[in-house]
Design a protein around this motif. Structure first.
Motif, short mmCIF file in Angstrom:
data_model
loop_
_atom_site.label_atom_id
_atom_site.label_comp_id
_atom_site.label_asym_id
_atom_site.label_seq_id
_atom_site.Cartn_x
_atom_site.Cartn_y
_atom_site.Cartn_z
N UNK A 29 -2.03 63.11 51.61
CA UNK A 29 -1.22 64.07 52.36
C UNK A 29 -0.32 63.27 53.31
N UNK A 30 0.71 62.67 52.73
CA UNK A 30 1.59 61.77 53.47
C UNK A 30 2.49 62.53 54.43
N UNK A 31 2.99 61.84 55.45
CA UNK A 31 3.85 62.47 56.45
C UNK A 31 5.15 62.99 55.86
N UNK A 32 5.75 62.20 54.98
CA UNK A 32 7.00 62.60 54.32
C UNK A 32 6.82 62.46 52.81
N UNK A 33 7.05 63.54 52.08
CA UNK A 33 6.92 63.51 50.62
C UNK A 33 8.09 62.77 50.01
N UNK A 34 7.84 61.91 49.02
CA UNK A 34 8.93 61.17 48.37
C UNK A 34 10.03 62.06 47.80
N UNK A 35 9.66 63.25 47.32
CA UNK A 35 10.65 64.18 46.74
C UNK A 35 11.67 64.66 47.77
N UNK A 36 11.36 64.53 49.04
CA UNK A 36 12.26 65.01 50.10
C UNK A 36 12.93 63.87 50.83
N UNK A 37 12.85 62.66 50.29
CA UNK A 37 13.36 61.48 50.98
C UNK A 37 14.79 61.67 51.46
N UNK A 38 15.66 62.20 50.64
CA UNK A 38 17.07 62.36 51.02
C UNK A 38 17.26 63.35 52.17
N UNK A 39 16.32 64.27 52.33
CA UNK A 39 16.40 65.26 53.40
C UNK A 39 15.97 64.71 54.76
N UNK A 40 15.17 63.64 54.74
CA UNK A 40 14.62 63.15 55.99
C UNK A 40 15.15 61.78 56.40
#
Length: 72
Positions: free
Chosen positions: A59-70
């Motif tokens: 349960x990572x802090x930032x999901x890889x699929x949302x990298x561009x969003x964060x």
């Protein structure tokens, strides 16, 4: 012992966390909803949704699929 279920599980679909009340998706764990085990299990049987306990290291802090969003 109480019969009250705790909100301890994340639901993940399309590589993103479900938001609270399963209203959309987010790549940021802090914005994700937590669900009871029984609710999460029912959701997982119907589709390719996975459930993770809130203490699971996956349960990572930032999901890889949302990298561009964060990205800052």
């Amino acid at each position: 012992m109480s019969d009250v279920e705790m909100l301890e599980y994340y639901l993940i679909g399309h590589g993103l966390y479900f938001r609270p009340e399963a209203c959309g998706y987010t790549g940021i764990r802090e914005q994700a909803g937590l669900f009871t085990k029984s609710y999460a299990e029912k959701y997982c049987h119907a589709s390719e949704i996975i459930m993770l306990h809130k203490d699971d290291k996956k349960a990572v802090e930032f999901m890889p699929a949302a990298y561009n969003d964060v990205v800052i």
